[in-house]
Design a protein around this motif. Sequence first.
Motif, short mmCIF file in Angstrom:
data_model
loop_
_atom_site.label_atom_id
_atom_site.label_comp_id
_atom_site.label_asym_id
_atom_site.label_seq_id
_atom_site.Cartn_x
_atom_site.Cartn_y
_atom_site.Cartn_z
N GLU A 1 -16.27 -80.25 40.34
CA GLU A 1 -15.38 -81.18 39.66
C GLU A 1 -16.05 -81.73 38.40
O GLU A 1 -15.42 -81.84 37.33
N HIS A 2 -17.32 -82.02 38.52
CA HIS A 2 -18.10 -82.50 37.38
C HIS A 2 -18.13 -81.47 36.25
O HIS A 2 -17.88 -81.79 35.08
N VAL A 3 -18.42 -80.22 36.60
CA VAL A 3 -18.47 -79.15 35.59
C VAL A 3 -17.11 -79.00 34.91
O VAL A 3 -17.01 -78.92 33.68
N ALA A 4 -16.05 -78.97 35.71
CA ALA A 4 -14.70 -78.78 35.16
C ALA A 4 -14.33 -79.91 34.20
O ALA A 4 -13.74 -79.68 33.13
N ILE A 5 -14.71 -81.12 34.55
CA ILE A 5 -14.41 -82.27 33.68
C ILE A 5 -15.20 -82.17 32.38
O ILE A 5 -14.65 -82.38 31.28
N GLN A 6 -16.48 -81.84 32.47
CA GLN A 6 -17.30 -81.75 31.26
C GLN A 6 -16.83 -80.63 30.34
O GLN A 6 -16.79 -80.78 29.12
N VAL A 7 -16.48 -79.49 30.92
CA VAL A 7 -15.97 -78.37 30.11
C VAL A 7 -14.65 -78.76 29.43
O VAL A 7 -14.42 -78.49 28.25
N SER A 8 -13.79 -79.44 30.17
CA SER A 8 -12.48 -79.83 29.62
C SER A 8 -12.61 -80.84 28.49
O SER A 8 -11.74 -80.92 27.61
N ARG A 9 -13.69 -81.59 28.48
CA ARG A 9 -13.92 -82.55 27.39
C ARG A 9 -14.22 -81.83 26.07
O ARG A 9 -14.08 -82.42 25.00
N VAL A 10 -14.63 -80.59 26.19
CA VAL A 10 -14.88 -79.77 24.99
C VAL A 10 -13.63 -78.99 24.61
O VAL A 10 -13.27 -78.91 23.43
N LEU A 11 -12.95 -78.43 25.62
CA LEU A 11 -11.76 -77.61 25.37
C LEU A 11 -10.52 -78.50 25.39
O LEU A 11 -9.70 -78.46 26.30
N THR A 12 -10.38 -79.31 24.36
CA THR A 12 -9.32 -80.33 24.34
C THR A 12 -8.05 -79.88 23.62
O THR A 12 -7.01 -80.51 23.77
N GLU A 13 -8.15 -78.81 22.82
CA GLU A 13 -7.00 -78.41 22.01
C GLU A 13 -6.13 -77.40 22.75
O GLU A 13 -6.63 -76.47 23.38
N SER A 14 -4.81 -77.57 22.65
CA SER A 14 -3.89 -76.59 23.23
C SER A 14 -3.73 -75.43 22.25
O SER A 14 -4.10 -75.52 21.08
N ASP B 1 -13.80 -68.50 41.71
CA ASP B 1 -12.37 -68.74 41.50
C ASP B 1 -12.02 -70.23 41.55
O ASP B 1 -11.18 -70.70 40.78
N PHE B 2 -12.69 -70.94 42.45
CA PHE B 2 -12.39 -72.36 42.59
C PHE B 2 -12.80 -73.13 41.33
O PHE B 2 -12.06 -74.00 40.84
N LEU B 3 -13.98 -72.79 40.79
CA LEU B 3 -14.42 -73.42 39.54
C LEU B 3 -13.44 -73.12 38.41
O LEU B 3 -13.07 -74.02 37.65
N MET B 4 -13.01 -71.87 38.31
CA MET B 4 -12.08 -71.50 37.24
C MET B 4 -10.74 -72.23 37.40
O MET B 4 -10.12 -72.64 36.41
N ASP B 5 -10.29 -72.39 38.62
CA ASP B 5 -9.05 -73.14 38.87
C ASP B 5 -9.17 -74.59 38.41
O ASP B 5 -8.25 -75.14 37.81
N ARG B 6 -10.33 -75.20 38.68
CA ARG B 6 -10.52 -76.60 38.29
C ARG B 6 -10.63 -76.74 36.77
O ARG B 6 -10.12 -77.70 36.19
N ILE B 7 -11.29 -75.78 36.12
CA ILE B 7 -11.36 -75.81 34.65
C ILE B 7 -9.96 -75.66 34.06
O ILE B 7 -9.57 -76.40 33.14
N SER B 8 -9.16 -74.73 34.60
CA SER B 8 -7.79 -74.54 34.13
C SER B 8 -6.94 -75.78 34.37
O SER B 8 -6.06 -76.11 33.56
N HIS B 9 -7.21 -76.47 35.45
CA HIS B 9 -6.47 -77.69 35.78
C HIS B 9 -6.68 -78.78 34.72
O HIS B 9 -5.74 -79.45 34.29
N PHE B 10 -7.92 -78.92 34.26
CA PHE B 10 -8.24 -80.01 33.33
C PHE B 10 -8.05 -79.62 31.86
O PHE B 10 -7.83 -80.49 31.02
N SER B 11 -8.17 -78.33 31.55
CA SER B 11 -8.19 -77.92 30.15
C SER B 11 -6.80 -77.52 29.66
O SER B 11 -5.97 -77.02 30.42
N LYS B 12 -6.57 -77.70 28.35
CA LYS B 12 -5.30 -77.32 27.73
C LYS B 12 -5.37 -75.92 27.11
O LYS B 12 -4.34 -75.39 26.67
N SER B 13 -6.56 -75.35 27.02
CA SER B 13 -6.73 -74.07 26.35
C SER B 13 -6.30 -72.89 27.20
O SER B 13 -6.21 -72.99 28.43
N LYS B 14 -6.06 -71.76 26.53
CA LYS B 14 -5.74 -70.52 27.24
C LYS B 14 -7.05 -69.82 27.60
O LYS B 14 -7.82 -69.43 26.73
#
Length: 358
Positions: A264-277, A291-304
Amino acid sequence: MTKFTYKVIGVMSGTSLDGIDLIYATYDVIDTHWDFKIHDAETVKYSAQWKLQLGALVNQSMDQLQDIDSLYSKYLATVISTFIKQHHIKDIDFIASHGHTALHQPKQGVTYQIGNLQVLADVLNEKVICDFRVQDVEFGGQGAPLVPIGDRLLFKDFDYCLNLGGFANVSFESKNKRIAFDICPVNIVLNYYVSKLNLEYDDKGKIASTGQVNEALLFQLNTLRFYNEQAPKSLGLEWVELNIFPLIEPYKLETKDILRTFIEHVAIQVSRVLTESNTKVLVTGGGVYNDFLMDRISHFSKSKIVIPENEIIEFKEALIFGLLGVLKERNEVNCLKSVTGANQNHSSGKRLIPKNLN
């Protein structure tokens, strides 16, 4: 238009201790356009003994490190030689090798990669270009990350290049400059705790997915000072041992809960960088298979999120260290001051020539 072609073996060993990545690739450049083709690729897993020794490098004295450096350089030469023989590789311009990071304390002017000694060239009887970080630190830089020049030249169709290895790092263009930095630890922490279950890694994040987020620990992780520092910035094992493990240990959590909270920590920190849609992100490194990490990153991030073929996921860093060698051979910039904070762009690395060719 003049075409230049280079046939190179690229070698990389990362902080997650997965093993030694080797590729044999062709690099073509026409004017300023770069292309590549990977012919052979392999990861040579570390033995339990080497894993133990490499994992404890930060606790060794300089004399001990130099002894290990000698042993590791000979071991690396054997690994590369076996790779050449097994894949029947005949045509090599040179070998470009990162080595393995033993110490990385750029603020103290220190970075040390083992596996870059003269014995490498002598045993292989090939030119070796290596030790890419030292000069950058001498120029006041972080000595890391070095991969972004490859992101710019080989993967320019993506808005962001995100690597999920021992650490998460990112690179992107901003105002005609390449910006890059380490985001946070990833597999260097996840694999450490999974090893307590006698596993090498958490397959697809299945164990983490059964855990619970500890909100207090998550808050402490997310408020570490590093995350508010401006780039350029980089991380090493020393930082993890000083800042991450001492936060986690007092909670005495089950492994599954540690993994769940840290993902969860990693996903949040990555999403703070990938902020643009509407931005395309190329994601590589071993973390892609979680897969679980990638799902959490996708959950928080707006990027493709774009996941490439396995060859690029697993061997992109070795591929780019091959390119760094090519750029050094051409006396062209392979280290960007906008990325590392050095006082100048420069062509980094040292050349090792076999003694019988001197």
